[in-house]
Enzyme design. Sequence first.
Site, mmCIF file in Angstrom:
data_model
loop_
_atom_site.group_PDB
_atom_site.id
_atom_site.type_symbol
_atom_site.label_atom_id
_atom_site.label_comp_id
_atom_site.label_asym_id
_atom_site.label_seq_id
_atom_site.Cartn_x
_atom_site.Cartn_y
_atom_site.Cartn_z
ATOM 1 N N LYS A 22 28.034 28.755 -8.964
ATOM 2 C CA LYS A 22 28.157 28.459 -10.271
ATOM 3 C C LYS A 22 28.593 27.169 -10.610
ATOM 4 C CE LYS A 22 32.560 29.514 -11.598
ATOM 5 N NZ LYS A 22 33.195 28.251 -12.525
ATOM 6 N N ASN A 23 29.483 26.518 -9.690
ATOM 7 C CA ASN A 23 30.193 25.117 -10.088
ATOM 8 C C ASN A 23 28.832 24.019 -9.577
ATOM 9 O OD1 ASN A 23 32.276 26.299 -11.016
ATOM 10 N ND2 ASN A 23 33.662 25.705 -9.139
ATOM 11 N N ARG A 93 35.475 25.325 -20.354
ATOM 12 C CA ARG A 93 35.732 23.864 -20.127
ATOM 13 C C ARG A 93 34.471 23.089 -19.707
ATOM 14 N NH1 ARG A 93 39.662 21.683 -19.261
ATOM 15 N NH2 ARG A 93 38.706 20.562 -17.533
ATOM 16 N N CYS A 117 44.014 25.834 -19.917
ATOM 17 C CA CYS A 117 43.553 27.324 -19.338
ATOM 18 C C CYS A 117 44.489 27.938 -18.695
ATOM 19 C CB CYS A 117 42.179 27.276 -18.730
ATOM 20 S SG CYS A 117 42.700 26.699 -16.954
ATOM 21 N N ARG A 122 44.799 20.889 -17.717
ATOM 22 C CA ARG A 122 43.400 20.430 -17.327
ATOM 23 C C ARG A 122 42.791 19.334 -18.218
ATOM 24 N NH1 ARG A 122 40.028 25.264 -15.224
ATOM 25 N NH2 ARG A 122 38.587 23.510 -14.248
ATOM 26 N N ASP A 310 39.979 26.929 -4.788
ATOM 27 C CA ASP A 310 39.462 28.111 -5.530
ATOM 28 C C ASP A 310 39.479 29.216 -4.541
ATOM 29 O OD1 ASP A 310 36.776 26.325 -7.530
ATOM 30 O OD2 ASP A 310 38.911 26.587 -7.725
ATOM 31 N N ILE A 332 46.338 21.160 -6.502
ATOM 32 C CA ILE A 332 45.495 20.734 -7.370
ATOM 33 C C ILE A 332 45.894 21.013 -8.655
ATOM 34 C CG2 ILE A 332 42.836 20.805 -8.174
ATOM 35 C CD1 ILE A 332 43.476 19.487 -5.333
ATOM 36 N N ARG A 403 32.915 35.750 -14.770
ATOM 37 C CA ARG A 403 32.560 34.248 -15.318
ATOM 38 C C ARG A 403 31.813 33.490 -13.933
ATOM 39 N NH1 ARG A 403 36.872 31.117 -18.334
ATOM 40 N NH2 ARG A 403 35.280 29.457 -17.751
HETATM 41 C C1 EPZ Z 1 36.433 21.808 -10.988
HETATM 42 O O1 EPZ Z 1 37.226 21.875 -12.151
HETATM 43 C C2 EPZ Z 1 36.048 23.277 -10.649
HETATM 44 N N1 EPZ Z 1 35.052 23.784 -11.930
HETATM 45 C C3 EPZ Z 1 37.081 24.326 -10.653
HETATM 46 O O2 EPZ Z 1 36.714 25.406 -10.218
HETATM 47 C C4 EPZ Z 1 37.883 23.896 -9.218
HETATM 48 O O3 EPZ Z 1 38.893 24.390 -9.004
HETATM 49 C C5 EPZ Z 1 38.075 22.279 -9.438
HETATM 50 O O4 EPZ Z 1 37.047 21.572 -9.647
HETATM 51 C C6 EPZ Z 1 38.891 21.660 -8.536
HETATM 52 O O5 EPZ Z 1 38.151 21.692 -7.229
HETATM 53 C C7 EPZ Z 1 33.901 23.054 -12.079
HETATM 54 O O6 EPZ Z 1 33.232 22.448 -11.064
HETATM 55 C C8 EPZ Z 1 33.080 23.711 -13.217
HETATM 56 P P1 EPZ Z 1 39.031 18.534 -11.490
HETATM 57 P P2 EPZ Z 1 37.539 20.433 -12.696
HETATM 58 O O7 EPZ Z 1 38.673 17.638 -12.387
HETATM 59 O O8 EPZ Z 1 36.652 19.558 -12.545
HETATM 60 C C9 EPZ Z 1 43.541 16.590 -12.901
HETATM 61 C C10 EPZ Z 1 36.569 28.034 -10.676
HETATM 62 O O9 EPZ Z 1 37.576 28.771 -10.292
HETATM 63 N N2 EPZ Z 1 42.543 16.123 -13.972
HETATM 64 O O10 EPZ Z 1 38.657 18.269 -10.004
HETATM 65 O O11 EPZ Z 1 38.047 20.739 -14.184
HETATM 66 C C11 EPZ Z 1 43.254 18.109 -13.249
HETATM 67 O O12 EPZ Z 1 44.372 18.771 -14.178
HETATM 68 C C12 EPZ Z 1 37.067 26.650 -11.174
HETATM 69 O O13 EPZ Z 1 35.406 28.022 -10.318
HETATM 70 C C13 EPZ Z 1 43.196 15.191 -14.671
HETATM 71 O O14 EPZ Z 1 44.263 15.067 -14.688
HETATM 72 O O15 EPZ Z 1 38.804 20.138 -11.875
HETATM 73 C C14 EPZ Z 1 43.563 18.901 -11.756
HETATM 74 O O16 EPZ Z 1 44.818 18.844 -11.560
HETATM 75 C C15 EPZ Z 1 38.560 26.604 -11.414
HETATM 76 N N3 EPZ Z 1 42.311 14.518 -15.712
HETATM 77 C C16 EPZ Z 1 43.061 17.748 -10.757
HETATM 78 O O17 EPZ Z 1 42.744 16.746 -11.660
HETATM 79 C C17 EPZ Z 1 41.059 14.681 -15.579
HETATM 80 O O18 EPZ Z 1 40.496 13.820 -16.461
HETATM 81 C C18 EPZ Z 1 41.564 18.235 -10.298
HETATM 82 O O19 EPZ Z 1 40.757 18.650 -11.250
HETATM 83 C C19 EPZ Z 1 40.339 15.538 -14.710
HETATM 84 C C20 EPZ Z 1 41.253 16.322 -13.864
#
Ligand code: EPZ
Length: 438
Positions: A22-23, A93, A117, A122, A310, A332, A403
């Site tokens: 999915k990702n 998102r 969420c 996020r 995840d 994370i 999802r």
């Molecule tokens: C991706 O989310 C995945 N989703 C998530 O999978 C996964 O848990 C996550 O990466 C971490 O591996 C998709 O790829 C669609 P991040 P993403 O930006 O990109 C902070 C699932 O279950 N952050 O790597 O949104 C954030 O809050 C989902 O399939 C900021 O502060 O995650 C988090 O604490 C859930 N500012 C950390 O960084 C930003 O601009 C990592 O988030 C972006 C992120």
Amino acid sequence: MDKFRITGGRPLSGRVTVSGAKNSALPCLAAAILTPETVTLHNVPYVRDCMTQRRLLEDLGATVLVPDLRTHKITAANIELFEAPYELVKTMRASVLALGPLVARFGKAKVSLPGGCAIGTRPIDLHLEALKLLGAQVSLESGNIVARAPQGGRLVGSDVTFPKVTVTGTENLLMAATLARGTTVLRNAAREPEVEDLADLLNRMGARVRGAGTDTITIEGVEALGGAEHTIIPDRIETGTFLVAAAITGGELEVKDCRPDHLGAVTGRLREAGVEIEEVNPTTLHARRSPKGLVARDVTTEPYPDFPTDMQAQYMALLTQAAGSARVTETIFENRFMHASEMQRMGASIRVESNSTAVVEGPTGLSGARVQASDLRASASLVLAGLAARGETVIERVYHIDRGYEKIEAKLRAVGADIERLRESVTAQLPPAETLTA
Ligand code: EPZ
């Protein structure tokens, strides 16, 4: 809303096939916005989030043909809307992945600022700060992010260091940089296999991306991108979920069409916890619980290639059946232990010490209960707990699991699980009979 009813205590046995990731499908679908030519994606998982992303593409004006369930042919020749609206972004998102491609190709984009969420606030500040470094003007206008390339023209390549690893942040900038003028370097980039898969697609479309899969990615901007054909990689988190399903039920599963090389930290930790995992061939794993039983082992979630957040909930479910005490550290997301309280209602011994650490004592006999899913991976962990529990478990709000898992109840039933989907019957929503006759 649909529910799952599971009668646990049955060891799983047989062969299960992993669907596309999915990702990876979500950014690859968004990448089609970068060209007016047709992008064909194979092995797109049949999950709700991909349907939502498809609807976003169609709302923007792209055509999406789905000749068979898992093949999507996207043609973004007639984009006339440059906006990802609130009602779509609030349900998923990952719609923010339209931001980079829209600004890169059309010089403008409006994307609703995604709310938080269940698992955390996020934010997308890192996406926006990085886009500004490529020359975009970014403003917040009544809840929408509005981004424009300088003088409505093209973004300009730049040297970008992410202060924190962000997967979709890396993907947004990777896509934006492909059409920027000059070269972009992304430092402290996410190294997930899904980032590498996106880069493979972009290079097939004519982009010049080097270093994807490492923490430094270099992109030489080009004038335009063309169509391409690409097969989405298998879902490493679905794979890990099935490995745990084999071990937690005391059964054994052959997991096919997977990529063991994407799962090193997970199989390493599971082996230490008493799961016997054999790599049958480069796309097949065989897993079962060791006859010596499961042993509790600590885990800390980190960006790839370390243990993925995840898989944290699923691993916590396994720990309830392992001998000893183990600490789970979530680095994370700030609120990713909601599954713990539901598992406690099934008899698990879990002490949540803070929003980043929980301690699990095992093994504890789990008994079936009515539980509520809160987010995608938490719901998967409740299915795993239900499979191991004595008696009947009913999991509410399974739209969360839909999802990101394709037909999980069918796949589990095929290897011996007693699981059925209780559809929210139409009759349940009709008024009582007496009012009908009034
Ligand atoms: C991706 O989310 C995945 N989703 C998530 O999978 C996964 O848990 C996550 O990466 C971490 O591996 C998709 O790829 C669609 P991040 P993403 O930006 O990109 C902070 C699932 O279950 N952050 O790597 O949104 C954030 O809050 C989902 O399939 C900021 O502060 O995650 C988090 O604490 C859930 N500012 C950390 O960084 C930003 O601009 C990592 O988030 C972006 C992120």
